[in-house]
Design a protein around this motif. Structure first.
Motif, short mmCIF file in Angstrom:
data_model
loop_
_atom_site.label_atom_id
_atom_site.label_comp_id
_atom_site.label_asym_id
_atom_site.label_seq_id
_atom_site.Cartn_x
_atom_site.Cartn_y
_atom_site.Cartn_z
N ILE A 174 0.90 -1.37 0.04
CA ILE A 174 -0.07 0.08 -0.13
C ILE A 174 1.13 1.17 -0.03
O ILE A 174 0.74 2.15 -0.57
CB ILE A 174 -1.06 -0.11 1.13
CG1 ILE A 174 -2.03 -1.12 1.06
CG2 ILE A 174 -1.64 1.18 1.31
CD1 ILE A 174 -2.83 -1.48 2.29
N VAL A 175 1.92 1.08 0.64
CA VAL A 175 2.91 2.43 0.87
C VAL A 175 3.55 2.69 -0.40
O VAL A 175 3.52 3.64 -1.01
CB VAL A 175 4.08 2.07 1.86
CG1 VAL A 175 5.03 3.25 1.75
CG2 VAL A 175 3.29 2.29 3.18
N GLN A 176 3.97 1.39 -1.22
CA GLN A 176 4.56 1.72 -2.50
C GLN A 176 3.52 2.17 -3.50
O GLN A 176 3.78 2.96 -4.42
CB GLN A 176 4.94 0.10 -2.76
CG GLN A 176 6.20 -0.21 -2.04
CD GLN A 176 6.81 -1.22 -2.74
OE1 GLN A 176 6.02 -2.37 -2.62
NE2 GLN A 176 8.08 -1.28 -3.49
N THR A 177 2.36 1.66 -3.58
CA THR A 177 1.23 2.00 -4.40
C THR A 177 0.88 3.64 -3.96
O THR A 177 1.00 4.34 -5.28
CB THR A 177 0.00 1.44 -4.05
OG1 THR A 177 0.15 -0.04 -4.29
CG2 THR A 177 -1.11 1.56 -5.05
N VAL A 178 0.78 4.13 -3.09
CA VAL A 178 0.56 5.42 -2.81
C VAL A 178 1.71 6.42 -3.13
O VAL A 178 1.65 7.37 -4.10
CB VAL A 178 0.58 5.93 -1.18
CG1 VAL A 178 0.60 7.36 -0.72
CG2 VAL A 178 -0.85 5.33 -0.86
N GLN A 238 2.18 6.05 -7.20
CA GLN A 238 0.93 6.88 -7.89
C GLN A 238 1.16 8.29 -7.63
O GLN A 238 0.71 9.06 -8.81
CB GLN A 238 -0.29 6.34 -7.56
CG GLN A 238 -0.64 4.89 -7.85
CD GLN A 238 -0.45 4.59 -9.22
OE1 GLN A 238 -0.85 5.19 -10.27
NE2 GLN A 238 0.31 3.30 -9.52
N SER A 239 1.63 8.89 -6.64
CA SER A 239 1.68 10.18 -6.33
C SER A 239 2.87 10.80 -7.27
O SER A 239 2.66 11.86 -7.85
CB SER A 239 2.32 10.34 -5.02
OG SER A 239 1.28 10.11 -3.99
N THR A 240 4.11 10.05 -7.29
CA THR A 240 5.06 10.70 -8.32
C THR A 240 4.77 10.37 -9.72
O THR A 240 5.15 11.24 -10.73
CB THR A 240 6.59 9.81 -7.72
OG1 THR A 240 6.30 8.49 -8.06
CG2 THR A 240 6.88 9.93 -6.57
N GLU A 241 4.22 9.55 -10.20
CA GLU A 241 3.82 9.31 -11.54
C GLU A 241 2.64 10.22 -11.83
O GLU A 241 2.80 10.83 -13.09
CB GLU A 241 3.18 7.64 -11.84
CG GLU A 241 4.31 6.93 -11.79
CD GLU A 241 3.83 5.38 -12.33
OE1 GLU A 241 2.74 5.19 -12.86
OE2 GLU A 241 4.72 4.66 -11.95
N ALA A 242 1.97 10.39 -10.93
CA ALA A 242 0.76 11.60 -11.31
C ALA A 242 1.63 12.94 -11.54
O ALA A 242 1.25 13.78 -12.31
CB ALA A 242 -0.14 11.63 -10.14
N ALA A 243 2.36 13.30 -10.51
CA ALA A 243 3.40 14.38 -10.69
C ALA A 243 4.05 14.50 -11.95
O ALA A 243 4.19 15.73 -12.67
CB ALA A 243 4.26 14.40 -9.72
N VAL A 244 4.59 13.24 -12.36
CA VAL A 244 5.35 13.40 -13.63
C VAL A 244 4.62 13.58 -15.00
O VAL A 244 4.80 14.55 -15.78
CB VAL A 244 6.20 12.03 -13.89
CG1 VAL A 244 6.52 11.93 -15.28
CG2 VAL A 244 7.49 11.77 -12.87
N ILE A 245 3.35 12.95 -14.95
CA ILE A 245 2.45 13.31 -15.87
C ILE A 245 1.98 14.79 -16.07
O ILE A 245 2.00 15.56 -16.95
CB ILE A 245 1.06 12.65 -15.83
CG1 ILE A 245 1.66 11.00 -16.19
CG2 ILE A 245 0.16 12.80 -16.84
CD1 ILE A 245 0.62 9.83 -15.55
N VAL A 293 4.19 12.05 -0.60
CA VAL A 293 5.26 10.92 -0.18
C VAL A 293 5.69 10.85 0.97
O VAL A 293 5.66 9.80 1.82
CB VAL A 293 6.34 10.63 -1.32
CG1 VAL A 293 7.44 9.63 -1.22
CG2 VAL A 293 5.78 10.48 -2.64
N PHE A 294 6.17 12.02 1.48
CA PHE A 294 6.73 12.23 2.80
C PHE A 294 5.52 11.90 4.02
O PHE A 294 5.87 11.24 4.78
CB PHE A 294 7.43 13.64 3.14
CG PHE A 294 8.21 13.78 4.16
CD1 PHE A 294 9.24 13.28 4.67
CD2 PHE A 294 7.42 14.48 5.28
CE1 PHE A 294 9.91 13.39 5.70
CE2 PHE A 294 8.07 14.73 6.69
CZ PHE A 294 9.28 14.24 6.85
N ALA A 295 4.64 12.74 3.73
CA ALA A 295 3.23 12.57 4.59
C ALA A 295 2.91 10.97 4.74
O ALA A 295 2.69 10.44 5.91
CB ALA A 295 2.25 13.34 4.10
N ALA A 296 2.93 10.51 3.58
CA ALA A 296 2.48 9.02 3.44
C ALA A 296 3.42 7.97 4.32
O ALA A 296 3.07 7.19 4.90
CB ALA A 296 2.32 8.22 2.12
N GLY A 297 4.75 8.52 4.25
CA GLY A 297 5.62 7.53 4.90
C GLY A 297 5.46 7.72 6.34
O GLY A 297 5.67 6.91 7.22
#
Length: 159
Positions: A63-67, A70-77, A102-106
């Motif tokens: 779940i952490v990896q998915t969040v 997806q956050s970084t890929e959305a940012a790239v797009i 990402v930091f908050a999720a971690g």
């Protein structure tokens, strides 16, 4: 309209670069999943409960990896759209927003797995033996959950 002429590029260097980037991403994920698999193989020799507890705890890492991904890929797009419009300040804003996510999720997952491992694992299974073994496993891996995803994802938008 001829899509073959407009959609695909004939630049072979582009496809070579794309392949190298894909291989790097695939290798990074293979390493991550190999560590989980090695843990599961070692724990499988120990007991069924330990193996099931670790597998349940690994769901949290998934779940952490998915969040994070997806956050970084959305940012790239979104960032690439701004980049093509030469709105560089907007690109920085999008990337910083993704890094904060990402930091908050971690931090959130590290906090939850540190102080409420039984309750978190109880979401995924009702077997108390799995929850106990998974909680012990989480006490070991809850800090790496946070540190594991930040460094590779910090560089992700620059690919």
């Amino acid at each position: 309209m001829d899509y073959n002429a407009t959609f695909f590029t004939r630049d072979k260097d582009f496809y070579k670069t794309l392949l190298h980037l894909q291989l790097a991403i695939v290798l990074q994920n293979v390493i991550t999943y190999s560590v989980n698999m090695a843990d599961n193989l070692m724990l499988g020799n120990y007991s069924q409960d330990a193996l099931s507890g670790a597998a349940t705890a690994n769901m949290i890492q998934f779940i952490v990896q998915t969040v994070v991904i997806q956050s970084t890929e959305a940012a790239v797009i979104i960032g690439s759209q701004y980049w093509s419009q030469r709105k560089y300040d907007s690109v920085r804003s999008v990337l910083w927003m993704a890094m904060r996510t990402v930091f908050a999720a971690g931090i959130i997952f590290m906090f939850l797995t540190s102080f409420f491992p039984e309750q978190i694992l109880g979401i995924f299974t009702a077997k108390q033996a799995y929850i106990e073994c998974g909680s012990e496993y989480l006490r070991i891996i809850h800090h790496p959950l946070f540190h594991h995803d930040l460094p590779p994802r910090r560089n992700f938008p620059f690919r």
